[in-house]
Write a protein that holds these residues in place. Structure first.
Motif, short mmCIF file in Angstrom:
data_model
loop_
_atom_site.label_atom_id
_atom_site.label_comp_id
_atom_site.label_asym_id
_atom_site.label_seq_id
_atom_site.Cartn_x
_atom_site.Cartn_y
_atom_site.Cartn_z
N LYS A 551 1.19 -1.11 0.08
CA LYS A 551 0.16 0.04 0.31
C LYS A 551 0.96 1.81 -0.25
CE LYS A 551 -4.34 -1.76 2.11
NZ LYS A 551 -5.40 -1.07 3.55
N PHE A 602 -7.69 4.04 1.20
CA PHE A 602 -6.78 2.83 2.06
C PHE A 602 -7.40 2.34 2.83
CE2 PHE A 602 -2.43 6.03 0.00
CZ PHE A 602 -2.07 4.78 -0.73
N PHE A 638 0.03 3.31 5.27
CA PHE A 638 0.06 3.51 3.95
C PHE A 638 1.70 3.89 4.38
CE2 PHE A 638 -2.61 6.68 4.54
CZ PHE A 638 -1.89 7.97 3.86
#
Length: 733
Positions: A551, A602, A638
């Motif tokens: 990510k 995310f 992330f």
């Protein structure tokens, strides 16, 4: 039931179709409607069931980089019959679809219009047979249609470009570049066949971009003795020192008697009449494949959004959404298809001038320019009245400077002028670093990266103008062509202001626009901008691939100074969620909004986030600061990386469009210069697609402080980015 839009691709595939599909899906979702993909073209509509299914935001993530069409295309014999079309209507109504965006060629769009016209009759029949209810009929009384032209041939009348053409031109030009190097090594001739049964666009433009010697196109067939003329042209180039010959043939080329001109027929002429060891390369379907170019991505995204608006809010006959001057352009589907088919009829009936005119002014202009370049005389007897024209580059390096200079020199020599290369811009002019340039001196420049004449950003200050004037007198220059960017326009303005003090400056001087920033007045695209854009998009493609295993968010910085062209078009073409422009600035409120959206995305399962930042978007919120801020706010959910693309954007081989654009400008500049000599004029101008404009107009067209034009056409892409880049509600509390 909510409003539902269907999207399908039909006919031959074309690079950029996926960008159009993505645009339709996401623009539809942003507008609050459901979008259904109809898989395998009209065959899917006839088969129904699993071939018609809803598409989500994620379904179209990452598809822009792919060639072809992810929802498939197929020939459908059943759809050509009334019974097959009635079945398609049934399946569409059962899925709740009465609005269609069809991406395909003229045949696909013709079939679509037939279906729309028959729709009420099919509805009545389906109700009578009990296959749909009266309520179904009342809810879907008509079919609304918008067409997007997906065709590598660029054969639709009424639009500047069709989806896929630019990508195909990239494939062809890359092939010609590769062939040219091996042909020159062996002093060999090559015949390259490209697609274009009824349209010579690919053949003509690839011949210009690839520096070919000769080309055959359907719209302008040669006389029956064409082989004699071709041999004369090719021999002339060989005698001038060219080591190879390249001839481009459109698959539909024929002579004026209707006899086909095939690649093999051309090869035989080269072998029999010139003794050439000629080879044939038929590019075939490789022209359809590969990664779409930057243009085919952002243009398809733009017209895809416009197509959604058309089927949702339009209330008129079916429209084809094309493009004019880089903006969406709607036109009657029926008239566009009719006019396109009429071109093939004109060719078949020998009305070639009509066929050429139907292709548009630009096509006619470039056909004439290519003929001039192809037949340009390497050696012209010098007349006593011959003029000396200096050619120089000024400003930052722009890909395409070399092919542009090549065209200026060769067209100038052909008109009887003495062409003089000025090395290193104005410092080179002041220092006397000038040399005469012949036809052969610019051989091979059509595909050369960099700037063989050099370039410098510095322009003459008040103390330098005397030295510039003295050098002009010493070297007896009668005119100057400046290929360059914003600094070239500044220099032109300064020289014009001081011409009364220095009479030697009163000669024709013209600036030919070349700037990767695309920050110049009076035009759509400067030479170099398209090449830089393709570099940016290719770089972002690789960045995306590097992040597939984790990510990650990226902040990518592009060039452009205070002009947002590169950042914004890269953002649309590469599928960015956010673009930061100097035109908008950056505030802490903007960044909080973006961080919230990023965290939400995310958290929902998104694996990648892309922000593009124009290098001068903000003095304070730098790329490094944005990267660290986003990383901190992500709190480990992330990672964030920054990437400054830098001077890689200035390098590389110029794109086909930049080569063609440079040649177009070169022809108009040389014609203007010759006219100045004939009328004993000494104007100072800058080139635009519509002709030369006086330096006196610059103050009305340019924001000198921001170094950009007042009219920035690319800002029409901002709503496209907003509609496609971020799912509605991502930044909601």
């Amino acid at each position: 039931m909510s409003v539902r839009i269907g999207v399908l691709t039909s006919g031959g595939d074309a690079p950029g179709m996926n960008a159009a599909v993505r645009a339709v899906v996401r623009a539809g979702i942003t507008a609050g409607v459901e979008v259904y993909g109809i898989y395998e073209g009209w065959q899917g509509a006839v088969d129904g069931g699993r071939f018609i299914r809803p598409m989500s935001w994620e379904d179209v993530s990452g598809i822009m980089i792919q060639g072809g069409t992810v929802i498939g295309t197929a020939r459908c014999a059943a759809f050509r019959t009334p019974e097959g079309r009635r079945t398609a209507v049934l399946n569409l109504i059962l899925a709740g679809i009465d609005r269609l965006v069809v991406i395909g060629g003229d045949g696909s769009l013709t079939g679509t219009d037939v279906l729309r016209d028959e729709w009420p009759d099919h509805i009545d029949a389906l109700v009578a047979w009990g296959q749909i209810t009266a309520q179904d009929a009342a809810e879907h009384p008509t079919l609304r249609v918008a067409g997007l032209v997906g065709s590598i041939d660029n054969d639709m009348v009424g639009t500047d470009m069709t989806i896929g053409t630019d990508s195909a031109l990239h494939r062809i030009t890359e092939a010609i570049d590769a062939i040219a190097s091996t042909a020159a090594s062996h002093q060999r001739s090559f015949v390259v066949e490209v697609m274009g049964r009824h349209c010579g666009y690919l053949a003509l433009m690839s011949a210009i971009a690839g520096g070919a010697d000769y080309a055959f196109i359907p719209e302008r067939p040669p006389a029956a003795d064409w082989h004699e003329h071709m041999a004369t042209v090719l021999r002339r180039a060989r005698n001038a020192g060219r080591r190879s010959s390249i001839v481009v043939v459109a698959e539909g080329a024929a002579d004026r008697e209707g006899n086909p001109i095939t690649a093999d027929a051309v090869r035989k002429v080269l072998a029999d009449e010139m003794g050439e060891d000629a080879r044939v390369t038929i590019l075939g379907h490789v022209q359809r494949g590969g990664v779409p170019s930057a243009y085919d991505r952002w243009m398809a995204s733009m017209v895809g959004c416009a197509a959604v608006d058309e089927v949702l809010y339009g209330d008129r006959e079916p429209q084809v959404i094309g493009v004019r001057a880089n903006r969406p352009h709607a036109m009657s589907l029926l008239e566009a298809v009719k006019d396109t088919k009429a071109v093939a009829t004109s060719i078949a009936e020998g009305r070639y001038e009509e066929a050429m005119a139907a292709r548009g002014h630009s096509f006619v202009q470039m056909a004439h320019v290519f003929q001039r370049l192809s037949e340009a005389r390497p050696n012209v007897v010098r007349e006593a009245s011959a003029k000396r024209i200096g050619v120089m580059n000024v400003g930052g390096l722009a890909p395409g400077m070399n092919p542009t200079a090549r065209a200026v020199v060769r067209l100038g020599v052909d008109q009887g002028h003495d062409m003089v290369g000025i090395q290193g811009g104005f410092p080179g002019l002041i220092e006397g670093d000038l040399r005469d340039l012949t036809w052969g001196d610019v051989e091979g420049w059509e595909a050369a990266a960099g700037a063989n004449l050099g370039t410098r950003r510095s322009i003459p200050g008040d103390g330098d103008l005397y030295a510039v004037a003295r050098s002009i007198e010493t070297h007896e220059l009668d005119g100057i062509v400046i290929i360059g960017g914003f600094q070239a326009y500044r220099a032109l303005s300064r020289i014009n202001a001081e011409r009364k003090r220095f009479p030697a400056l009163s000669i024709p001087i013209v600036v030919l626009p070349a700037s990767l920033d695309n920050n110049l007045p009076g035009l759509q695209m400067a030479v170099g901008a398209d090449s830089a854009l393709n570099v940016d998009v290719q770089a972002v493609d690789r960045i995306k691939q590097s992040a597939t295993a984790s990510k990650r968010a990226f902040v990518v910085e592009t060039m452009g100074r205070r002009c947002g062209f590169l950042a914004l078009t890269t953002g649309v073409a590469a599928g960015a969620e956010r673009v930061y422009l100097n035109e908008d600035g950056i505030t802490i409120a903007d960044l909080k909004h973006d961080v919230d959206a990023m965290v939400r995305a995310f958290g929902r399962g998104q694996n990648f986030w892309l922000s593009i930042r124009n290098e001068n978007a903000s003095e304070f919120y730098t790329t490094d600061l944005l990267t660290r801020m986003f990383e901190a706010e992500g709190q480990g959910g992330f990672s964030v990386r920054g990437a400054v693309l830098g001077h890689v954007q200035q390098g590389g081989v110029p794109s086909p469009f930049d080569r063609i654009n440079g040649v177009r400008f070169a022809a108009s500049v040389i014609d203007w210069m010759s006219a100045q000599f004939e009328t004993h004029s000494a104007q100072h101008t800058f080139a635009t697609p519509e002709g030369m404009r006086s330096v006196k107009e610059l103050d009305d067209l340019v924001d000198w402080h921001a170094r950009r034009p007042i009219d920035q056409w690319w800002l029409v892409l901002k709503p496209v980015l907003e509609a496609l880049g971020r799912r509605p509600g991502d930044a909601d509390a």
